[in-house]
Design an enzyme around this catalytic site. Structure first.
Site, PDB file in Angstrom:
ATOM      1  N   ILE A 198       0.820  -1.217   0.000  1.00  0.00           N
ATOM      2  CA  ILE A 198       0.000   0.000   0.000  1.00  0.00           C
ATOM      3  C   ILE A 198       0.857   1.273   0.000  1.00  0.00           C
ATOM      4  O   ILE A 198       0.429   2.310  -0.496  1.00  0.00           O
ATOM      5  CB  ILE A 198      -0.998  -0.031   1.199  1.00  0.00           C
ATOM      6  CG1 ILE A 198      -2.178   0.917   0.938  1.00  0.00           C
ATOM      7  CG2 ILE A 198      -0.317   0.291   2.520  1.00  0.00           C
ATOM      8  CD1 ILE A 198      -3.347   0.697   1.879  1.00  0.00           C
ATOM      9  N   ASN A 213      -2.625   1.569  15.631  1.00  0.00           N
ATOM     10  CA  ASN A 213      -3.087   1.235  16.980  1.00  0.00           C
ATOM     11  C   ASN A 213      -3.503   2.539  17.673  1.00  0.00           C
ATOM     12  O   ASN A 213      -3.254   3.619  17.153  1.00  0.00           O
ATOM     13  CB  ASN A 213      -2.029   0.452  17.768  1.00  0.00           C
ATOM     14  CG  ASN A 213      -0.742   1.233  17.915  1.00  0.00           C
ATOM     15  OD1 ASN A 213      -0.764   2.410  18.288  1.00  0.00           O
ATOM     16  ND2 ASN A 213       0.383   0.612  17.616  1.00  0.00           N
ATOM     17  N   GLY A 235       3.466  -4.359  11.237  1.00  0.00           N
ATOM     18  CA  GLY A 235       2.601  -4.570  10.070  1.00  0.00           C
ATOM     19  C   GLY A 235       2.554  -3.373   9.136  1.00  0.00           C
ATOM     20  O   GLY A 235       3.566  -2.703   8.891  1.00  0.00           O
ATOM     21  N   ASP A 289       1.264  -0.509   9.550  1.00  0.00           N
ATOM     22  CA  ASP A 289       1.558   0.736  10.277  1.00  0.00           C
ATOM     23  C   ASP A 289       3.067   1.036  10.218  1.00  0.00           C
ATOM     24  O   ASP A 289       3.486   2.155   9.859  1.00  0.00           O
ATOM     25  CB  ASP A 289       1.102   0.537  11.730  1.00  0.00           C
ATOM     26  CG  ASP A 289       1.005   1.831  12.507  1.00  0.00           C
ATOM     27  OD1 ASP A 289       1.256   2.895  11.928  1.00  0.00           O
ATOM     28  OD2 ASP A 289       0.666   1.759  13.705  1.00  0.00           O
ATOM     29  N   SER A 320      -7.315  -4.963  10.627  1.00  0.00           N
ATOM     30  CA  SER A 320      -7.483  -5.920  11.745  1.00  0.00           C
ATOM     31  C   SER A 320      -7.151  -7.376  11.415  1.00  0.00           C
ATOM     32  O   SER A 320      -7.230  -8.228  12.293  1.00  0.00           O
ATOM     33  CB  SER A 320      -8.904  -5.883  12.330  1.00  0.00           C
ATOM     34  OG  SER A 320      -9.068  -4.771  13.176  1.00  0.00           O
ATOM     35  N   THR A 321      -6.805  -7.668  10.142  1.00  0.00           N
ATOM     36  CA  THR A 321      -6.609  -9.093   9.801  1.00  0.00           C
ATOM     37  C   THR A 321      -5.188  -9.598  10.031  1.00  0.00           C
ATOM     38  O   THR A 321      -4.896 -10.758   9.755  1.00  0.00           O
ATOM     39  CB  THR A 321      -6.994  -9.369   8.326  1.00  0.00           C
ATOM     40  OG1 THR A 321      -6.070  -8.669   7.479  1.00  0.00           O
ATOM     41  CG2 THR A 321      -8.407  -8.946   8.024  1.00  0.00           C
ATOM     42  N   GLY A 322      -4.309  -8.729  10.507  1.00  0.00           N
ATOM     43  CA  GLY A 322      -2.933  -9.141  10.775  1.00  0.00           C
ATOM     44  C   GLY A 322      -2.739  -9.415  12.254  1.00  0.00           C
ATOM     45  O   GLY A 322      -3.291 -10.374  12.808  1.00  0.00           O
TER      46      GLY A 322
HETATM   47  P1  ADP Z   1      -3.885  -5.025  12.344  1.00  0.00           P
HETATM   48  O1  ADP Z   1      -3.151  -4.741  13.611  1.00  0.00           O
HETATM   49  O2  ADP Z   1      -5.041  -4.071  12.104  1.00  0.00           O
HETATM   50  O3  ADP Z   1      -4.254  -6.460  12.208  1.00  0.00           O
HETATM   51  P2  ADP Z   1      -1.655  -5.388  10.467  1.00  0.00           P
HETATM   52  O4  ADP Z   1      -0.769  -4.353   9.904  1.00  0.00           O
HETATM   53  O5  ADP Z   1      -1.048  -6.418  11.342  1.00  0.00           O
HETATM   54  O6  ADP Z   1      -2.846  -4.603  11.194  1.00  0.00           O
HETATM   55  O7  ADP Z   1      -2.392  -6.145   9.297  1.00  0.00           O
HETATM   56  C1  ADP Z   1      -3.458  -5.615   8.548  1.00  0.00           C
HETATM   57  C2  ADP Z   1      -3.379  -6.152   7.133  1.00  0.00           C
HETATM   58  O8  ADP Z   1      -2.403  -5.393   6.415  1.00  0.00           O
HETATM   59  C3  ADP Z   1      -2.946  -7.597   7.030  1.00  0.00           C
HETATM   60  O9  ADP Z   1      -3.804  -8.260   6.106  1.00  0.00           O
HETATM   61  C4  ADP Z   1      -1.529  -7.528   6.482  1.00  0.00           C
HETATM   62  O10 ADP Z   1      -1.233  -8.639   5.658  1.00  0.00           O
HETATM   63  C5  ADP Z   1      -1.614  -6.275   5.646  1.00  0.00           C
HETATM   64  N1  ADP Z   1      -0.354  -5.583   5.345  1.00  0.00           N
HETATM   65  C6  ADP Z   1       0.808  -5.574   6.031  1.00  0.00           C
HETATM   66  N2  ADP Z   1       1.710  -4.775   5.416  1.00  0.00           N
HETATM   67  C7  ADP Z   1       1.091  -4.264   4.310  1.00  0.00           C
HETATM   68  C8  ADP Z   1       1.482  -3.386   3.247  1.00  0.00           C
HETATM   69  N3  ADP Z   1       2.707  -2.851   3.209  1.00  0.00           N
HETATM   70  N4  ADP Z   1       0.560  -3.103   2.285  1.00  0.00           N
HETATM   71  C9  ADP Z   1      -0.676  -3.632   2.327  1.00  0.00           C
HETATM   72  N5  ADP Z   1      -1.110  -4.453   3.283  1.00  0.00           N
HETATM   73  C10 ADP Z   1      -0.233  -4.766   4.270  1.00  0.00           C
END
Ligand code: ADP
Length: 186
Positions: A22, A35, A43, A45, A128-130
């Site tokens: 992204i 968060n 992740g 963020d 929220s899926t990570g």
């Molecule tokens: P949360 O704490 O809300 O679960 P995460 O960052 O752990 O947030 O994950 C949310 C989603 O973002 C997951 O499906 C993860 O695979 C995805 N994700 C992680 N890094 C990226 C990125 N650079 N671009 C797009 N999606 C990402």
């Protein structure tokens, strides 16, 4: 000679599912699954803060955090995206802690904020899926349903991108979109 042109843009034309990172997207706004401190994390963020540079954290410090389900906006700094909308998804706790509604609010509030700022293109990760462990199928259904309902009533946003970090996430979005299309045709 064309005298009148009628462009029929359906809600489906305004939704795109793409695979990738992204932080690389040239859109008006990318959404961050932040968060509640808004002070950075792992992740997506972590990836957004890394790509945007330290000025993003400086601006986030002034926002006094964000409650689950709500959304706040900052500049994108070194990102190709002009804005970052920070929203805080719920941590999955088994499903009986208002998780569905809180996740729905993330999408509603982010899209409302985007509309208020005149943003026309916005990208979402699967919030929220990570690390927060929300079940993928359930989360993508909420993401698509809320976005679909919003786009039906609002015309300022031209395009919503669901950005998938992996194949299974893309598949999940497509399954949900097919289901919704099937319902609409009935
Ligand atoms: P949360 O704490 O809300 O679960 P995460 O960052 O752990 O947030 O994950 C949310 C989603 O973002 C997951 O499906 C993860 O695979 C995805 N994700 C992680 N890094 C990226 C990125 N650079 N671009 C797009 N999606 C990402």
């Amino acid at each position: 000679m064309i005298i009148k042109k009628l462009k029929v843009v359906t809600v489906l034309d305004r939704i795109e599912v793409i695979q990738g990172d992204i932080t690389t997207l040239t859109v008006d706004a990318i959404t961050n699954a932040a968060n509640s401190s808004l002070l950075g994390g792992g992740g997506v963020d972590g990836a957004i803060h890394k790509a945007a540079g330290p000025s993003l954290l400086e601006e986030c410090r002034k926002l006094n955090g964000c409650h689950t389900g709500e959304a706040k906006i900052t500049a994108g700094y070194k990102l190709p995206a002009k804005w970052v909308i920070h929203t805080v998804g719920p941590v999955w706790q088994g499903g009986n802690h208002n998780e569905d509604e809180l996740l729905a609010r993330c999408y509603r509030n982010s899209l409302t904020l985007a509309e208020e700022r005149g943003i026309t293109t916005i990208a979402f990760p699967a919030i929220s899926t990570g690390i927060y462990r929300f079940p993928l199928g359930r989360a993508t259904k909420i993401a698509v349903t809320e976005t679909w309902n919003f786009l039906r009533k609002n015309n300022t946003i031209d395009k919503v991108f669901f950005v998938c970090f992996g194949d299974s996430i893309c598949q999940s979005y497509w399954t949900v979109i097919r289901e919704i299309l099937g319902e609409e045709e009935k």
